[in-house]
Design an enzyme around this catalytic site. Structure first.
Site, PDB file in Angstrom:
ATOM      1  N   HIS A 378      33.045  60.170  17.991  1.00  0.00           N
ATOM      2  CA  HIS A 378      34.292  59.964  18.732  1.00  0.00           C
ATOM      3  C   HIS A 378      34.911  58.586  18.554  1.00  0.00           C
ATOM      4  O   HIS A 378      35.964  58.320  19.131  1.00  0.00           O
ATOM      5  CB  HIS A 378      34.065  60.195  20.232  1.00  0.00           C
ATOM      6  CG  HIS A 378      34.018  61.637  20.614  1.00  0.00           C
ATOM      7  ND1 HIS A 378      35.142  62.393  20.845  1.00  0.00           N
ATOM      8  CD2 HIS A 378      32.968  62.476  20.801  1.00  0.00           C
ATOM      9  CE1 HIS A 378      34.794  63.622  21.165  1.00  0.00           C
ATOM     10  NE2 HIS A 378      33.482  63.709  21.148  1.00  0.00           N
ATOM     11  N   LYS A 569      46.708  55.518  29.468  1.00  0.00           N
ATOM     12  CA  LYS A 569      45.451  55.488  28.699  1.00  0.00           C
ATOM     13  C   LYS A 569      44.498  54.561  29.438  1.00  0.00           C
ATOM     14  O   LYS A 569      44.932  53.719  30.218  1.00  0.00           O
ATOM     15  CB  LYS A 569      45.675  54.898  27.310  1.00  0.00           C
ATOM     16  CG  LYS A 569      46.765  55.584  26.523  1.00  0.00           C
ATOM     17  CD  LYS A 569      46.469  55.558  25.040  1.00  0.00           C
ATOM     18  CE  LYS A 569      47.362  56.528  24.318  1.00  0.00           C
ATOM     19  NZ  LYS A 569      46.789  57.818  24.072  1.00  0.00           N
ATOM     20  N   ARG A 570      43.193  54.686  29.141  1.00  0.00           N
ATOM     21  CA  ARG A 570      42.285  53.632  29.581  1.00  0.00           C
ATOM     22  C   ARG A 570      42.791  52.310  29.014  1.00  0.00           C
ATOM     23  O   ARG A 570      43.296  52.266  27.884  1.00  0.00           O
ATOM     24  CB  ARG A 570      40.861  53.886  29.070  1.00  0.00           C
ATOM     25  CG  ARG A 570      40.065  54.884  29.874  1.00  0.00           C
ATOM     26  CD  ARG A 570      39.911  54.515  31.342  1.00  0.00           C
ATOM     27  NE  ARG A 570      39.030  53.381  31.551  1.00  0.00           N
ATOM     28  CZ  ARG A 570      37.754  53.477  31.888  1.00  0.00           C
ATOM     29  NH1 ARG A 570      37.196  54.653  32.055  1.00  0.00           N
ATOM     30  NH2 ARG A 570      37.025  52.399  32.079  1.00  0.00           N
ATOM     31  N   LYS A 575      44.285  50.040  22.358  1.00  0.00           N
ATOM     32  CA  LYS A 575      45.357  50.963  22.765  1.00  0.00           C
ATOM     33  C   LYS A 575      46.689  50.226  22.948  1.00  0.00           C
ATOM     34  O   LYS A 575      47.729  50.832  23.143  1.00  0.00           O
ATOM     35  CB  LYS A 575      44.944  51.710  24.040  1.00  0.00           C
ATOM     36  CG  LYS A 575      43.764  52.659  23.804  1.00  0.00           C
ATOM     37  CD  LYS A 575      43.374  53.398  25.071  1.00  0.00           C
ATOM     38  CE  LYS A 575      42.127  54.259  24.900  1.00  0.00           C
ATOM     39  NZ  LYS A 575      42.359  55.498  24.155  1.00  0.00           N
ATOM     40  N   THR A 670      44.093  62.910  23.035  1.00  0.00           N
ATOM     41  CA  THR A 670      44.477  64.258  23.483  1.00  0.00           C
ATOM     42  C   THR A 670      45.671  64.181  24.430  1.00  0.00           C
ATOM     43  O   THR A 670      46.420  65.151  24.574  1.00  0.00           O
ATOM     44  CB  THR A 670      43.312  64.990  24.179  1.00  0.00           C
ATOM     45  OG1 THR A 670      42.701  64.090  25.106  1.00  0.00           O
ATOM     46  CG2 THR A 670      42.281  65.456  23.170  1.00  0.00           C
ATOM     47  N   LYS A 674      49.122  66.632  25.029  1.00  0.00           N
ATOM     48  CA  LYS A 674      49.611  67.132  26.323  1.00  0.00           C
ATOM     49  C   LYS A 674      51.091  66.792  26.497  1.00  0.00           C
ATOM     50  O   LYS A 674      51.886  67.620  26.959  1.00  0.00           O
ATOM     51  CB  LYS A 674      48.776  66.525  27.460  1.00  0.00           C
ATOM     52  CG  LYS A 674      47.341  67.020  27.475  1.00  0.00           C
ATOM     53  CD  LYS A 674      46.431  66.158  28.345  1.00  0.00           C
ATOM     54  CE  LYS A 674      44.969  66.479  28.053  1.00  0.00           C
ATOM     55  NZ  LYS A 674      44.044  65.484  28.586  1.00  0.00           N
TER      56      LYS A 674
END
Length: 836
Positions: A378, A569-570, A575, A670, A674
């Site tokens: 992952h 997001k975290r 990110k 993901t 969505k």
């Protein structure tokens, strides 16, 4: 502002959730009242809203249980190959509404509750989120369970029943504060304790070398108590099981303490054993080598494998006597999927069972183990890879350490034979990393001990083969696969966005809920003015509903006509919430409208930079939202305590989805899928699944910007110089100077010097390098948003192209190409019909 329709009013107009029959409504009301009076309030005169929620939950559960029992009977009689999905995280969210949707009971329950004078939405809101995950990894596992049941696979999810899930995030004076998530305090109506299947798990001790082989002795025992949660497929009467283990101390725990007379201390010490399942570690994409975490990883694996072996031996329903004694067929009947390296100990534990209990030869045990296990990678971030110190294994799992040493020796002997004299390759490929301390590389253990290794998006799988596991790929290329992630359209469209689901169903029918590729048919309506208007209307209703919620929660009035630009997001440097923050300040400086439900999501409690990023975002929000010159043309909101249930409100209302990680760092994502399915356009880099989204929808229908992976790699070789961008770009220089001089923190001018220093001198994720392209791309967003019809056409193209990103497609690929099983569309007869 016109009052948005309630979900109840909306459901009166829609068909996708099934028509409520009068008889069914009466039956639901009768069952609800029975549960309310006899189960819950028999000793009280007045029912509370929580009593009503539990009565409804038990009513819906009644419809599950018969199907659950019948599904398990079916599996025992047919004896199919079973799939076991091992994950330290299952981020399930709420269960009530999802269960009603999948059983086709939503409208019936809605009507029954309405006739009883109650509001279904209010009851749904009483349920706690099952937050047993940090983010993408745990939510993916939840989507996969839904798809495995929908595809009729004999599948089980195995994990830990954490007493405390992902912490509740509060923002106090702009800073993140963590509170414990006591999600079980009122009980959980969806789980069933199964004490009859309680199992022992061993820790510590020593290895005794005997004539009959090594023996692990003098261990400390902890009991694993299973709690089962039913997982219904979509309208196919299949109900699978998620089994979560809870740690219990045995009655003789710390008996030595009793013997020296300290009875009280011995009882108190039971907590030491039971702490194993107390709390979810809140780290996402970061490895924290704590002994308790290693205990959790072994605990779930040891209990699960005993359970799998018991089930393998007993093939007839209800029979617990061993009927299979040979393990030759084990890989033909059992598939074990390791969700990241966290359950990697399944490999040495299965070997321990075959070697020490079944007395198999090493060669046979290794062959069966490898053919049974497969591993999903992952992440490629080095700080996220699990590398456990050898000394911890020596103390906690001494037998497993010896088995890992033997696996490594045989592995290196094979590599040495293939590449004689290449000591550097041996060092790179070893399961044991030399150093102080020596460490076990769990990813290498997973690769060596599995028959299949997959990444979670095509670009990620390519990076895995060309960098992280290149040496392993050179030796066994056939082992490496790609399985691009997906999401369940039941929760992430039908449940969270009923208005959109309905207008789609009106055009193309309802089959898209089980075959998302059918959304391609929407391309026939790309120029249909009525459909374009309907899509825009649904989006506007969702935005109005979210605006009402945000005003209530955050006391910030939002203009629903503005762009809802959402980045959830975290919080992590890769990110690049900071890139978005720089863009907000840039726009503040030139006063352009935007709403950002800022980098909603939490920071790991020990991750200092992430907490500083949150403080910067909230400080910027404080200045922007209170500037009278700006008015309602720019609002910044940091969504606190972002979780599944909040995502279900936010995602359907988004206009723009921020997917802006540095190319080559996000494995898949993901959330991006969505947002796409729910009619948001994507602004993003060519990273993770964004690449395939652009491929499916056409790159011109996304706002793609920034460096590609090859350019990032070239910059790494050449060297990244942030100062060059700072000096060349006046807008960037102004923004950084504002942060540096305390414009957003006037009482503490140096508050953000750590962020400034990182961005200027130590930024691994090259925020400045993509700044100019990002600002230009945002300009294109604003220009298109001023042409609503063209914007909505792009939205329809994106929705129509999102079929690939169903978790049904992902699981179908795992089933056929890794697990060796075929999805089934057999509909098991419901409990009220006779079986064949």
């Amino acid at each position: 502002m016109a009052r948005p329709l309630t979900d109840h009013e909306k459901r009166k107009q829609i068909s996708v959730r099934g028509i409520a029959g009068l008889g069914d409504v009466a039956e639901i009301k009768k069952s609800f009242n029975r549960h309310l009076h006899f189960t819950l309030v028999k000793d009280r005169n007045v029912a509370t809203p929580r009593d009503y929620y539990f009565a409804l939950a038990h009513t819906v559960r009644d419809h599950l249980v018969g199907r659950w029992i019948r599904t398990q009977q079916y599996y025992y009689e047919k004896d199919p190959k079973r799939v076991h999905y091992l994950s330290l995280e299952f981020y399930m969210g709420r269960t009530l509404q999802n269960t009603m949707v999948n059983l086709g009971l939503q409208n019936t329950c809605d009507e029954a509750i309405y006739q009883l004078g109650l509001d279904l939405e209010e009851l749904e809101d009483i349920e706690e989120d099952a937050g047993l995950g940090n983010g993408g990894l745990g939510r993916l596992a939840a989507c996969f369970l839904d798809s495995m049941a929908t595809l009729g696979l004999a599948a089980y999810g195995y994990g830990i029943r954490y007493e405390f899930g992902i912490f509740n995030q509060k923002i106090s004076n702009g800073w993140q504060v963590e509170e414990a998530d006591d999600w079980l305090r009122y009980g959980n109506p969806w789980e069933k304790a199964r004490p009859e299947y309680m199992l022992p798990v061993h820790f510590y001790g020593r290895v005794e070398h005997t004539g009959a082989g090594p023996k692990w002795v003098d261990t400390q025992v902890v009991l694993a108590m299973p709690y089962d949660t039913p997982v219904p497929g979509f309208k196919n009467n299949t109900v699978n099981t998620m089994r979560l283990w809870s740690a219990k101390a045995p009655n003789d725990f710390n008996l030595q303490e009793f013997n020296v007379g300290d009875y009280i201390q011995a009882v108190l010490d039971r907590n030491l054993a039971e702490n194993i399942s107390r709390v979810l570690y809140p780290n996402d994409n970061f490895f924290e080598g704590k002994e308790l975490r290693l205990k959790q990883e072994y605990f779930v694996v040891a209990a699960t494998l005993q359970d799998i072996i018991r089930r393998f031996k007993s093939s007839k329903f209800g029979c617990r006597d061993p009927v299979r004694t040979s393990f030759e067929s084990f890989p033909d009947k059992v598939a074990i999927q390791l969700n990241d390296t966290h359950p990697a100990l399944a490999i040495p534990e299965l070997m321990r069972f075959f070697l020490d209990v079944e007395k198999m030869s090493w060669e046979k045990a290794w062959d069966i183990t490898r053919r049974t296990c497969s591993y999903t990678n992952h992440t490629v971030l080095p700080e996220a890879l699990e590398r456990w110190p050898v000394y911890m294994f020596e103390k906690l799992l001494p037998r497993h350490l010896l088995i890992i040493y033997e696996i490594n020796q045989r592995h290196l002997d094979m590599i040495s034979a293939l590449y004689p004299g290449d000591s550097e390759r041996l060092r790179r490929m070893s399961l044991i990393e030399e150093g102080d301390p020596k460490r076990i590389n769990m990813a290498h253990l997973c690769v060596v001990g599995s028959h299949a290794v997959n990444g979670v998006a095509r670009i990620h799988s390519d990076i895995v083969k060309s960098t992280v596991f290149k040496d392993f790929y050179d030796v066994e290329p056939e082992k490496f696969q790609n399985k691009t992630n997906g999401i369940t359209p039941r929760r992430w469209l039908l449940l969270c966005n009923p208005g959109l689901a309905d207008i789609i169903a009106e055009k193309i029918g309802e089959d898209f809920l089980k075959d998302l590729y059918q959304l391609r048919k929407l391309l026939d309506y790309i120029n249909d003015d009525v459909f374009i208007r309907d899509v825009a209307k649904v989006k506007q209703e969702n935005k109005q509903k979210l605006a009402v919620y945000l005003e209530k929660q955050y006391k910030v009035k939002i203009n629903p006509e503005s762009i809802f630009d959402i980045h959830v997001k975290r919080i992590h440097e890769y990110k690049r919430q900071l890139l978005n923050c720089l863009h907000i300040i840039t726009y503040y400086n030139i006063l352009i409208t935007l709403i950002i439900s800022g980098s909603g999501s939490s920071a790991a409690p020990g991750y200092h930079m992430a907490k500083m990023i949150i403080k910067l975002i909230t400080s910027v929000a404080q200045v922007v939202n209170n500037d009278p010159v700006v008015g309602d043309r720019l609002k910044v909101i940091f969504l606190e305590n972002y979780r599944v249930t909040l995502a279900e409100k936010v995602i359907p209302a988004a206009d723009l989805s921020e997917q802006i990680s540095t190319a080559g760092t996000e494995a898949s994502g993901t959330g991006n899928m969505k947002f796409m399915l729910n009619g948001a356009l994507t602004i993003g880099t060519m990273d993770g699944a964004n690449v395939e989204m652009a491929e499916e929808a056409g790159e011109e229908n996304l706002f793609i910007f920034g460096m590609r992976v090859e350019e990032v790699e070239a910059m790494d070789r050449k060297g990244y110089n942030a100062l060059e961008y700072y000096e060349r770009l006046p807008e960037l220089r102004q923004v950084m100077d504002q942060i540096r001089t305390g414009f957003f923190s006037p009482k503490e001018p140096e508050l953000f010097k750590g962020i400034v220093n990182m961005l200027m001198h130590h930024d691994r994720f090259k925020v400045f390098a993509d700044y100019e392209a990002y600002i230009n791309s945002q300009e294109k967003v604003n220009n298109l948003y001023n042409h609503p019809k063209e914007w909505t056409k792009k939205v329809i193209r994106n929705i129509a192209a999102s079929g690939k990103f169903s978790s049904d497609r992902t699981i179908s690929e795992y089933a056929k190409e890794i697990w060796g099983v075929e999805p089934s569309d057999v509909k098991i007869p419901p409990p009220n019909e006779p079986r064949d």
